[in-house]
Write a protein that holds these residues in place. Structure first.
Motif, PDB file in Angstrom:
ATOM      1  N   ASN A 116      -3.982   6.768   3.693  1.00 42.50           N
ATOM      2  CA  ASN A 116      -3.822   5.868   2.563  1.00 42.50           C
ATOM      3  C   ASN A 116      -4.683   6.303   1.384  1.00 42.50           C
ATOM      4  N   GLU A 117      -4.600   5.562   0.285  1.00 41.02           N
ATOM      5  CA  GLU A 117      -5.305   5.941  -0.945  1.00 41.02           C
ATOM      6  C   GLU A 117      -6.826   5.916  -0.784  1.00 41.02           C
ATOM      7  N   GLU A 118      -7.326   5.148   0.183  1.00 39.43           N
ATOM      8  CA  GLU A 118      -8.765   5.109   0.449  1.00 39.43           C
ATOM      9  C   GLU A 118      -9.210   6.231   1.382  1.00 39.43           C
ATOM     10  N   GLY A 119      -8.262   6.992   1.910  1.00 39.81           N
ATOM     11  CA  GLY A 119      -8.589   8.096   2.803  1.00 39.81           C
ATOM     12  C   GLY A 119      -8.602   7.724   4.269  1.00 39.81           C
ATOM     13  N   ASP A 120      -8.130   6.528   4.603  1.00 39.07           N
ATOM     14  CA  ASP A 120      -8.102   6.075   5.998  1.00 39.07           C
ATOM     15  C   ASP A 120      -6.756   6.409   6.634  1.00 39.07           C
ATOM     16  N   ASP A 121      -6.776   6.664   7.946  1.00 47.23           N
ATOM     17  CA  ASP A 121      -5.549   6.929   8.688  1.00 47.23           C
ATOM     18  C   ASP A 121      -4.865   5.626   9.067  1.00 47.23           C
ATOM     19  N   VAL A 122      -3.545   5.626   8.940  1.00 51.64           N
ATOM     20  CA  VAL A 122      -2.728   4.488   9.348  1.00 51.64           C
ATOM     21  C   VAL A 122      -1.666   5.024  10.304  1.00 51.64           C
ATOM     22  N   PHE A 123      -1.596   4.456  11.496  1.00 51.27           N
ATOM     23  CA  PHE A 123      -0.621   4.870  12.501  1.00 51.27           C
ATOM     24  C   PHE A 123       0.778   4.521  12.017  1.00 51.27           C
ATOM     25  N   MET A 124       1.750   5.421  12.278  1.00 50.39           N
ATOM     26  CA  MET A 124       3.136   5.188  11.880  1.00 50.39           C
ATOM     27  C   MET A 124       4.057   5.548  13.040  1.00 50.39           C
TER      28      MET A 124
ATOM     29  N   ALA B 144       1.456   1.097  10.230  1.00 53.96           N
ATOM     30  CA  ALA B 144       2.439   0.988   9.152  1.00 53.96           C
ATOM     31  C   ALA B 144       3.737   0.387   9.672  1.00 53.96           C
ATOM     32  N   MET B 145       4.313  -0.474   8.862  1.00 52.87           N
ATOM     33  CA  MET B 145       5.615  -1.071   9.158  1.00 52.87           C
ATOM     34  C   MET B 145       6.460  -0.964   7.898  1.00 52.87           C
ATOM     35  N   ASN B 146       7.766  -0.996   8.039  1.00 52.08           N
ATOM     36  CA  ASN B 146       8.681  -0.977   6.893  1.00 52.08           C
ATOM     37  C   ASN B 146       8.333   0.131   5.897  1.00 52.08           C
ATOM     38  N   VAL B 147       8.284   1.354   6.379  1.00 49.49           N
ATOM     39  CA  VAL B 147       7.939   2.502   5.543  1.00 49.49           C
ATOM     40  C   VAL B 147       9.108   2.823   4.609  1.00 49.49           C
ATOM     41  N   HIS B 148       8.780   3.062   3.324  1.00 52.18           N
ATOM     42  CA  HIS B 148       9.772   3.457   2.320  1.00 52.18           C
ATOM     43  C   HIS B 148       9.338   4.782   1.722  1.00 52.18           C
ATOM     44  N   LEU B 149      10.244   5.747   1.719  1.00 50.44           N
ATOM     45  CA  LEU B 149       9.964   7.064   1.158  1.00 50.44           C
ATOM     46  C   LEU B 149      10.024   6.981  -0.360  1.00 50.44           C
ATOM     47  N   ILE B 150       8.917   7.357  -1.020  1.00 49.93           N
ATOM     48  CA  ILE B 150       8.858   7.351  -2.485  1.00 49.93           C
ATOM     49  C   ILE B 150       9.224   8.737  -3.015  1.00 49.93           C
ATOM     50  N   ALA B 151       8.577   9.771  -2.477  1.00 51.08           N
ATOM     51  CA  ALA B 151       8.847  11.145  -2.919  1.00 51.08           C
ATOM     52  C   ALA B 151       8.637  12.082  -1.742  1.00 51.08           C
ATOM     53  N   SER B 152       9.608  12.937  -1.531  1.00 48.21           N
ATOM     54  CA  SER B 152       9.495  13.918  -0.462  1.00 48.21           C
ATOM     55  C   SER B 152       8.535  15.023  -0.889  1.00 48.21           C
ATOM     56  N   ALA B 153       7.843  15.596   0.077  1.00 47.08           N
ATOM     57  CA  ALA B 153       6.938  16.714  -0.212  1.00 47.08           C
ATOM     58  C   ALA B 153       7.758  17.933  -0.591  1.00 47.08           C
ATOM     59  N   PRO B 154       7.294  18.689  -1.563  1.00 47.50           N
ATOM     60  CA  PRO B 154       8.044  19.893  -1.931  1.00 47.50           C
ATOM     61  C   PRO B 154       8.039  20.913  -0.800  1.00 47.50           C
ATOM     62  N   SER B 155       9.137  21.620  -0.672  1.00 47.93           N
ATOM     63  CA  SER B 155       9.249  22.650   0.353  1.00 47.93           C
ATOM     64  C   SER B 155       8.645  23.948  -0.155  1.00 47.93           C
TER      65      SER B 155
ATOM     66  N   PRO C  84       0.824  -1.211   0.000  1.00 51.08           N
ATOM     67  CA  PRO C  84       0.000   0.000   0.000  1.00 51.08           C
ATOM     68  C   PRO C  84       0.857   1.260   0.000  1.00 51.08           C
ATOM     69  N   SER C  85       0.268   2.337  -0.496  1.00 52.09           N
ATOM     70  CA  SER C  85       0.968   3.612  -0.490  1.00 52.09           C
ATOM     71  C   SER C  85       0.029   4.688   0.028  1.00 52.09           C
ATOM     72  N   GLY C  86       0.609   5.812   0.375  1.00 46.67           N
ATOM     73  CA  GLY C  86      -0.174   6.932   0.880  1.00 46.67           C
ATOM     74  C   GLY C  86       0.730   8.131   1.083  1.00 46.67           C
ATOM     75  N   ARG C  87       0.180   9.132   1.743  1.00 50.46           N
ATOM     76  CA  ARG C  87       0.933  10.358   2.030  1.00 50.46           C
ATOM     77  C   ARG C  87       0.973  10.575   3.539  1.00 50.46           C
ATOM     78  N   VAL C  88       2.054  11.173   3.993  1.00 50.30           N
ATOM     79  CA  VAL C  88       2.189  11.464   5.422  1.00 50.30           C
ATOM     80  C   VAL C  88       1.187  12.566   5.768  1.00 50.30           C
ATOM     81  N   ARG C  89       0.294  12.256   6.699  1.00 50.29           N
ATOM     82  CA  ARG C  89      -0.674  13.269   7.160  1.00 50.29           C
ATOM     83  C   ARG C  89       0.030  14.228   8.103  1.00 50.29           C
ATOM     84  N   TRP C  90       0.753  13.678   9.067  1.00 48.92           N
ATOM     85  CA  TRP C  90       1.626  14.443   9.949  1.00 48.92           C
ATOM     86  C   TRP C  90       2.552  13.478  10.656  1.00 48.92           C
ATOM     87  N   PHE C  91       3.711  13.988  11.064  1.00 45.52           N
ATOM     88  CA  PHE C  91       4.666  13.192  11.813  1.00 45.52           C
ATOM     89  C   PHE C  91       5.401  14.111  12.766  1.00 45.52           C
TER      90      PHE C  91
END
Length: 129
Positions: free
Chosen positions: A20-28, A59-70, A2-9
């Motif tokens: 995630n892509e379905e709009g659900d929150d996943v704890f990281m 979430a486990m074994n998180v891999h960064l695909i693309a960093s958010a633009p600054s 699965p993939s998604g975007r960081v909501r906050w960290f």
């Protein structure tokens, strides 16, 4: 995977959430981040595996695909413009230094102007990768 975007960290708290892509929150948890990574910027695209935690998906074994633009990096002045700003700042600092050598601080208005300009220039140089 699965993939998604960081909501906050929050690195200080040691956790955050992925949406995630379905709009659900996943704890990281911070322990799920790749080796050498201590924080993730909001909006960064990630892939991860999911396990069922005590309070829902985790979430486990998180891999960064693309960093958010600054946003700061995208809106800072062009190098030529910044060079002119820095040269003007040097002239103002030189004038303030000459006054200090004569045992006189700049006036309150000049001090405020100088401090504001220094903060603005510092913000343009202090950009996260």
């Amino acid at each position: 995977m699965p993939s998604g975007r960081v909501r906050w960290f929050d690195a200080n708290k040691g956790y955050g959430f992925i949406i995630n892509e379905e709009g659900d929150d996943v704890f990281m948890s911070a322990s799920a981040l790749p080796k050498g990574v201590t924080t993730l910027r909001k909006g960064a695209k990630v892939e991860y595996s999911v396990v069922d935690g005590r309070r829902g998906p985790q979430a486990m074994n998180v891999h960064l695909i693309a960093s958010a633009p600054s946003l700061v990096k995208a809106t800072r002045p062009k190098p030529d413009d910044m060079a002119a700003i820095v040269e003007d700042l040097i002239k103002l600092l030189d004038a303030a230094g000459n006054g200090l050598r004569r045992h006189r601080y700049p006036s309150a208005a000049e001090s405020k102007k100088l401090a504001t300009l220094l903060r603005a220039v510092a913000d343009n140089f202090d950009v996260e990768d």
